[in-house]
Design a protein around this motif. Sequence first.
Motif, PDB file in Angstrom:
ATOM      1  N   ILE A 168       0.837  -1.208   0.000  1.00  0.00           N
ATOM      2  CA  ILE A 168       0.000   0.000   0.000  1.00  0.00           C
ATOM      3  C   ILE A 168       0.867   1.252   0.000  1.00  0.00           C
ATOM      4  O   ILE A 168       0.618   2.221  -0.737  1.00  0.00           O
ATOM      5  N   ILE A 169       1.927   1.252   0.838  1.00  0.00           N
ATOM      6  CA  ILE A 169       2.831   2.416   0.901  1.00  0.00           C
ATOM      7  C   ILE A 169       3.550   2.593  -0.440  1.00  0.00           C
ATOM      8  O   ILE A 169       3.690   3.724  -0.955  1.00  0.00           O
ATOM      9  N   TRP A 170       4.014   1.493  -1.006  1.00  0.00           N
ATOM     10  CA  TRP A 170       4.702   1.516  -2.301  1.00  0.00           C
ATOM     11  C   TRP A 170       3.774   2.078  -3.379  1.00  0.00           C
ATOM     12  O   TRP A 170       4.153   2.949  -4.161  1.00  0.00           O
ATOM     13  N   PHE A 171       2.537   1.591  -3.422  1.00  0.00           N
ATOM     14  CA  PHE A 171       1.548   2.068  -4.383  1.00  0.00           C
ATOM     15  C   PHE A 171       1.280   3.558  -4.173  1.00  0.00           C
ATOM     16  O   PHE A 171       1.201   4.339  -5.128  1.00  0.00           O
ATOM     17  N   GLY A 172       1.140   3.962  -2.894  1.00  0.00           N
ATOM     18  CA  GLY A 172       0.860   5.363  -2.591  1.00  0.00           C
ATOM     19  C   GLY A 172       1.972   6.292  -3.019  1.00  0.00           C
ATOM     20  O   GLY A 172       1.723   7.409  -3.499  1.00  0.00           O
ATOM     21  N   ASP A 173       3.237   5.856  -2.858  1.00  0.00           N
ATOM     22  CA  ASP A 173       4.378   6.692  -3.248  1.00  0.00           C
ATOM     23  C   ASP A 173       4.368   7.000  -4.746  1.00  0.00           C
ATOM     24  O   ASP A 173       4.811   8.076  -5.179  1.00  0.00           O
ATOM     25  N   TYR A 174       3.867   6.058  -5.522  1.00  0.00           N
ATOM     26  CA  TYR A 174       3.859   6.235  -6.975  1.00  0.00           C
ATOM     27  C   TYR A 174       2.635   6.986  -7.476  1.00  0.00           C
ATOM     28  O   TYR A 174       2.736   7.860  -8.336  1.00  0.00           O
ATOM     29  N   PHE A 175       1.458   6.626  -6.949  1.00  0.00           N
ATOM     30  CA  PHE A 175       0.223   7.159  -7.508  1.00  0.00           C
ATOM     31  C   PHE A 175      -0.446   8.247  -6.662  1.00  0.00           C
ATOM     32  O   PHE A 175      -1.224   9.034  -7.187  1.00  0.00           O
ATOM     33  N   LEU A 176      -0.158   8.258  -5.359  1.00  0.00           N
ATOM     34  CA  LEU A 176      -0.737   9.295  -4.485  1.00  0.00           C
ATOM     35  C   LEU A 176       0.368   9.857  -3.588  1.00  0.00           C
ATOM     36  O   LEU A 176       0.333   9.707  -2.364  1.00  0.00           O
ATOM     37  N   PRO A 177       1.357  10.518  -4.183  1.00  0.00           N
ATOM     38  CA  PRO A 177       2.529  10.967  -3.411  1.00  0.00           C
ATOM     39  C   PRO A 177       2.227  11.976  -2.307  1.00  0.00           C
ATOM     40  O   PRO A 177       3.023  12.132  -1.379  1.00  0.00           O
ATOM     41  N   HIS A 178       1.087  12.684  -2.398  1.00  0.00           N
ATOM     42  CA  HIS A 178       0.757  13.692  -1.391  1.00  0.00           C
ATOM     43  C   HIS A 178      -0.045  13.121  -0.222  1.00  0.00           C
ATOM     44  O   HIS A 178      -0.364  13.837   0.723  1.00  0.00           O
ATOM     45  N   VAL A 179      -0.389  11.828  -0.302  1.00  0.00           N
ATOM     46  CA  VAL A 179      -1.140  11.183   0.780  1.00  0.00           C
ATOM     47  C   VAL A 179      -0.179  10.377   1.650  1.00  0.00           C
ATOM     48  O   VAL A 179       0.668   9.636   1.132  1.00  0.00           O
ATOM     49  N   ASN A 180      -0.293  10.531   2.953  1.00  0.00           N
ATOM     50  CA  ASN A 180       0.600   9.820   3.895  1.00  0.00           C
ATOM     51  C   ASN A 180       0.035   8.430   4.221  1.00  0.00           C
ATOM     52  O   ASN A 180      -1.006   8.297   4.863  1.00  0.00           O
ATOM     53  N   PHE A 181       0.745   7.405   3.762  1.00  0.00           N
ATOM     54  CA  PHE A 181       0.341   6.026   4.041  1.00  0.00           C
ATOM     55  C   PHE A 181       1.265   5.339   5.049  1.00  0.00           C
ATOM     56  O   PHE A 181       1.148   4.133   5.274  1.00  0.00           O
ATOM     57  N   ASN A 182       2.179   6.092   5.664  1.00  0.00           N
ATOM     58  CA  ASN A 182       3.162   5.476   6.554  1.00  0.00           C
ATOM     59  C   ASN A 182       2.531   4.849   7.803  1.00  0.00           C
ATOM     60  O   ASN A 182       3.129   3.979   8.434  1.00  0.00           O
ATOM     61  N   TRP A 183       1.328   5.297   8.157  1.00  0.00           N
ATOM     62  CA  TRP A 183       0.638   4.717   9.319  1.00  0.00           C
ATOM     63  C   TRP A 183       0.269   3.245   9.093  1.00  0.00           C
ATOM     64  O   TRP A 183       0.033   2.491  10.050  1.00  0.00           O
ATOM     65  N   VAL A 184       0.233   2.831   7.805  1.00  0.00           N
ATOM     66  CA  VAL A 184      -0.123   1.438   7.490  1.00  0.00           C
ATOM     67  C   VAL A 184       0.917   0.478   8.052  1.00  0.00           C
ATOM     68  O   VAL A 184       0.569  -0.640   8.478  1.00  0.00           O
ATOM     69  N   ASP A 185       2.184   0.903   8.087  1.00  0.00           N
ATOM     70  CA  ASP A 185       3.275   0.026   8.553  1.00  0.00           C
ATOM     71  C   ASP A 185       3.078  -0.427  10.004  1.00  0.00           C
ATOM     72  O   ASP A 185       3.069  -1.629  10.287  1.00  0.00           O
ATOM     73  N   PRO A 186       2.891   0.505  10.981  1.00  0.00           N
ATOM     74  CA  PRO A 186       2.669   0.045  12.358  1.00  0.00           C
ATOM     75  C   PRO A 186       1.350  -0.681  12.556  1.00  0.00           C
ATOM     76  O   PRO A 186       1.252  -1.576  13.397  1.00  0.00           O
ATOM     77  N   ILE A 187       0.315  -0.323  11.758  1.00  0.00           N
ATOM     78  CA  ILE A 187      -0.963  -1.042  11.855  1.00  0.00           C
ATOM     79  C   ILE A 187      -0.780  -2.492  11.416  1.00  0.00           C
ATOM     80  O   ILE A 187      -1.300  -3.434  12.040  1.00  0.00           O
TER      81      ILE A 187
END
Length: 322
Positions: A168-187
């Motif tokens: 999800i974070i990898w996908f977000g970095d490419y397609f939604l760079p302005h959205v913070n998905f880093n919270w997915v990692d600890p979840i």
Amino acid sequence: MNLQSQKANVAMLSVVSNTFLVIGKIIVGLMINSVAIISEAIHSGMDLLAAIIAYAAVKISGKPADEGHPFGHGKAENLSGAIEALLIFVAAGWIIYESILKLIHPRHIDAPAWGFGIMLISSLINWLVSHQLFMVSKKTESIALEADAWHLRTDVWTSVGVMIGLGIIWFGDYFLPHVNFNWVDPIAALMVALMILKAAYDLTIKSVRDLLDAGLEPVEEQQLRVLIASHDEQIRGFHNLRTRKSGGRRFIEFHILVNPAMSVNHSHMLTDELTVKIREIMPDSLITIHVEPCKSKCYPKCKAGCLVNRKSKMKSYAEKEG
């Protein structure tokens, strides 16, 4: 290759695979700053320690009975399973602690593709090794190998969970760079911990049960009762059936009631026949059978296993049907 060698070889395979995965996860986790992968490295570290304990337990349990251990060394495997379960609890606690810290103080995940890759490799290796462990543990009834297998199979589930989070974070970095998905990692790491806790609980119940000398499973004890009752031509009744398990070995003892006129030689042949029959369904068993004369008085302790009444009822039923 004998069963003991198979157990030792598959236990060593687990040690080698876990060593490789611990090193790989620590390097990638630190490199990309992922608490989920570092948590997985700690989990694999626990798996490595568990694999070493399982290997030692398998070697010890394979030793024959001696003067100091007349019933063998099988409990080493049960003790190993209990220790491995405790290690899983410790790993889960550490992961929960680190995940909460990262939720409070989030950090950016660098190059999530590397993390996705190591988790994919980890899940594939652990699935293959755990599959081998499960097969050998089932064949040899080794609780130590089964515990190690559950360690690795849990690691498969958790690796897949972390892969999804990093994907999800990898996908977000490419397609939604302005959205913070880093919270997915600890979840994802917290979900890992919850799955680990469930596996630890189940493993604790199973390993401690045999350490406390609980009887065999009800299905197995019923098999024994049916087998003894099938000899009602020679056995008038039975009682004091007691069972327990140590590692892969079962301990079975019971009393049988026979005709007081039966010779010692005949009664000895009867117990030998019962022993052979029991070992056909429960191969690695230590069986003790005590022979008693039936005095035709149904005492409370032997009423449940009285075969005289059973035989009379069957005869009466057959006469009515005829």
